[in-house]
Motif scaffolding. Structure first.
Motif, PDB file in Angstrom:
ATOM      1  N   ARG A  73      -5.559   7.586  -1.949  1.00 16.31           N
ATOM      2  CA  ARG A  73      -5.525   8.807  -2.735  1.00 16.31           C
ATOM      3  C   ARG A  73      -6.421   9.870  -2.104  1.00 16.31           C
ATOM      4  N   GLN A  89      -4.998  -0.006   3.385  1.00 17.42           N
ATOM      5  CA  GLN A  89      -4.622   1.356   3.025  1.00 17.42           C
ATOM      6  C   GLN A  89      -4.130   2.207   4.193  1.00 17.42           C
ATOM      7  N   SER A 107       0.824  -1.200   0.000  1.00 19.78           N
ATOM      8  CA  SER A 107       0.000   0.000   0.000  1.00 19.78           C
ATOM      9  C   SER A 107       0.860   1.251   0.000  1.00 19.78           C
ATOM     10  N   ASP A 140      -6.633   3.025  -4.994  1.00 19.58           N
ATOM     11  CA  ASP A 140      -5.273   2.547  -5.260  1.00 19.58           C
ATOM     12  C   ASP A 140      -5.141   1.172  -4.626  1.00 19.58           C
TER      13      ASP A 140
END
Length: 421
Positions: free
Chosen positions: A18, A144, A14, A202
């Protein structure tokens, strides 16, 4: 020894979320809740009435039961599959596309359904689509974000259900009685949310598939409580708190009619108002406490306190003599429920046995949210009959007090957790 909120990393590979991550995560989660709750609360019943008014309640029971079972099975299975996905699209993003397809199938089948079988297919597709998005939204927290930054994202996911209920029912009321629009608009919101999160997330591809055999398939639905006691305590706590949630959500309509003497033609507006009060209380306090939890590096005190507040609210609802008193009680329930969901999700992400492959275990945790919706209708008739008389044939005080006791027990079960402060 307590897990450190400072040093624990996010998922492997990770680079962090964003810009706009929380917005798109919330959009997807709220859209999924709209697509799941509007059929469960409203449009499924209306469609069943169109099919056969005399058997509508039986049809809804069958369709909802099968859909709920499919959703329960889907949570850990889809989580397991996402953990093992090595697609170039990423580990989690393909399951957002799966949800898009399922939402479209679910809405389409409900529109054209001419019998119970097709309506059941609609419910299965819609409810499993909800499971797919929920698995992604919870798993990306561990992928994330490091533990000390999960509070706001946890709050966003926790608030998605009450927000989805309010927005979905409000939207449905705007276009009623056009059943086609009432079916399509929540599904469209869910599809848009899933696609936007797919586009912006992402999500690095998985580098290797975890080992898998027949025993691993069975473990999809199991975490050994002796080896992972903290995970088991958190699961049991959530199950008990959501038993209380299900008690007041599923039976408040009957309570308003039978106890507070609302005429049936006015009860829909009263339920919407109580849902709005609950959601407003949750939305106001959950983000604040989620950020404070991150700042103080503490989870357990917030979760325990929220469960206690929730139990107090249910206790007040049990003895409410007017709609105003009931709304005050519901507001307190909303405060406790919102804070509990906001911080408990962050706590749970720190308890998964394998943070690098969290989808399956967070899927199991999500079962604790949804299973009470099946348990409460099964046990409620027995509770409602306690001390029943000809003048008061349904003992709602007993039902809400049982929910309050479940909330108190849920608070108590957080205390033995040792690996998170």
């Amino acid at each position: 020894m307590s897990a450190s909120l400072e040093t624990a990393p996010a998922g492997p590979g990770s680079t962090g979320p964003r810009r706009g991550f929380l917005f798109f995560l919330g959009f997807a989660a709220v859209g999924a809740a709209m697509a799941n709750l509007v059929p469960a609360v409203l449009t499924l019943s209306l469609k069943a009435t169109q099919l056969d008014a005399a058997r509508a309640t039986t049809i809804v029971s069958v369709v909802s039961g099968v859909g709920a079972l499919a959703s329960l099975l889907a949570f850990p299975l889809l989580g397991r599959l996402s953990d093992r996905t090595t697609s170039r699209l990423g580990r989690r993003r393909p399951f957002l596309l799966l949800a898009v397809v399922l939402y479209a199938v679910g809405a389409g089948c409900m529109l054209v359904a001419g019998n119970t079988a097709v309506l059941t297919l609609s419910a299965v597709a819609t409810f499993v689509g909800f499971s797919s998005v929920t698995v992604v939204c919870t798993a990306v927290l561990t992928d994330q974000l490091p533990p000390h930054r999960r509070g706001p994202a946890s709050a966003v996911i926790g608030l998605s259900l009450p927000l989805g209920a309010v927005l979905g029912l409000f939207t449905a009321q705007l276009v009623a009685p056009d059943l086609t629009a009432m079916i399509l608009l929540p599904a469209a919101a869910a599809i848009a949310g899933a696609l936007l999160l797919f586009t912006t997330l992402d999500d690095p591809p998985g580098t290797a598939r975890p080992p898998f055999d027949a025993r691993e398939l069975l473990r999809t639905f199991w975490v050994n409580p002796r080896r992972r006691p903290d995970f088991a305590w958190a699961w049991a706590s959530r199950l008990l708190v959501f038993l209380g949630v299900a008690a007041i959500q599923a039976y408040q309509t009957f309570y308003l009619i039978l106890v507070l003497d609302f005429p049936p033609e006015r009860v829909a507006g009263a339920v919407f108002l109580s849902t709005l009060v609950l959601t407003a209380a949750a939305t106001l306090f959950a983000p604040i406490t989620a950020k404070l939890s991150d700042r103080l590096r503490r989870r357990k005190p917030f979760v325990v306190g929220a469960a206690l507040i929730f139990a107090v609210g249910l206790g007040l609802a049990a003895f409410a003599d007017s709609f105003t008193e009931f709304l005050v009680a519901v507001g307190i329930v909303g405060l406790g429920q919102g804070v509990y969901l906001a911080v408990d999700i962050a706590l749970v992400t720190q308890l998964v046995p394998d943070p690098a492959n969290s989808g399956k275990d967070l899927g199991l945790m999500n079962i604790a949210n949804t299973l009470p919706s099946s348990i409460v209708p099964a046990i409620a008739p027995a509770i409602l009959s306690i001390g029943a008389t000809a003048a008061a044939p349904q003992n709602f005080t007993a039902l809400f007090l049982v929910g309050a006791l479940a909330g108190l027990a849920g608070a108590a079960l957080i205390l033995p957790i040792r690996t998170v402060a």
